[in-house]
Design an enzyme around this catalytic site. Structure first.
Site, PDB file in Angstrom:
ATOM      1  N   ASP A 133       0.859  -1.190   0.000  1.00 21.14           N
ATOM      2  CA  ASP A 133       0.000   0.000   0.000  1.00 21.14           C
ATOM      3  C   ASP A 133       0.890   1.232   0.000  1.00 21.14           C
ATOM      4  O   ASP A 133       1.938   1.252   0.655  1.00 21.14           O
ATOM      5  CB  ASP A 133      -0.921   0.012   1.218  1.00 21.14           C
ATOM      6  CG  ASP A 133      -2.054  -0.995   1.131  1.00 21.14           C
ATOM      7  OD1 ASP A 133      -2.380  -1.425   0.016  1.00 21.14           O
ATOM      8  OD2 ASP A 133      -2.615  -1.336   2.185  1.00 21.14           O
ATOM      9  N   ASP A 150      -6.853  -1.858  -4.338  1.00 18.07           N
ATOM     10  CA  ASP A 150      -7.873  -1.488  -3.351  1.00 18.07           C
ATOM     11  C   ASP A 150      -8.882  -0.512  -3.946  1.00 18.07           C
ATOM     12  O   ASP A 150     -10.088  -0.633  -3.724  1.00 18.07           O
ATOM     13  CB  ASP A 150      -7.236  -0.837  -2.114  1.00 18.07           C
ATOM     14  CG  ASP A 150      -6.318  -1.763  -1.348  1.00 18.07           C
ATOM     15  OD1 ASP A 150      -6.493  -2.995  -1.434  1.00 18.07           O
ATOM     16  OD2 ASP A 150      -5.409  -1.247  -0.669  1.00 18.07           O
TER      17      ASP A 150
END
Length: 174
Positions: A133, A150
């Site tokens: 991330d 995501d």
């Protein structure tokens, strides 16, 4: 694009609808963009060493290894990691089977985004043991760091919910 969809539809006659082909293309593009962005973050700008790069006052590239599900919930290592991989693969297979029969473009797009994102994050779990991330909008009071996969999953789920609640039964059968 229409020629590509027609070609896929003809080649896989009876197995993939025209919009199913669109959904599968969306999934592949989402997966490729996700994996290219993660490769660039890890090996291009070497974010794991730098940890954070300010791009704009409200946007940073911040290195986070997410061993949980969306937004770091339910952290899982060891066996939990492999259960999340298995879950992602099973869900992706189910969604691929669904999207290949899609008869509406919005449905195809939404399922394609979710499939591409789910596979992208599963690849990270297999390769690295956690999801990469890096998109950090904390300057806009958004507390989570996320990635392209995501975003694809979230947008795809919102689109799917929209599709379910706005499609009339007569449209769904057409």
């Amino acid at each position: 694009m229409v020629d590509i969809l027609s070609g896929i539809e003809t080649r896989f006659k009876g197995r993939v609808s025209r919009y199913g082909a669109l959904g599968l293309i969306v999934a592949i593009v989402a997966l490729i963009l996700d994996q290219i962005s993660k490769h660039w973050i890890l090996f291009g700008i070497n974010l794991p060493v730098q940890q954070q790069i300010e791009v704009l006052p409200f946007f940073h590239l911040s290195m986070v290894w997410n061993d949980g599900v969306s937004f770091g919930l339910l952290g899982a290592d060891g066996l939990g990691r492999w259960l999340l991989v298995l879950f992602s693969i099973v869900v992706s297979i189910f969604l691929i089977n669904w999207v290949r029969k899609a008869e509406r473009p919005w449905l195809a797009w939404s399922l394609g985004l979710v499939i591409g994102g789910a596979i992208g994050n599963a690849i990270d779990r297999i390769r690295f043991g956690a999801v990469v991330d890096f998109l950090d909008f904390s300057g806009l009071y958004f507390p989570w760091v996320f990635n392209i996969a995501d975003a694809c999953i979230s947008i795809g789920v919102v689109m799917l919910i929209w599709e379910v609640f706005t499609t009339k039964e007569s449209d769904a059968k057409a």
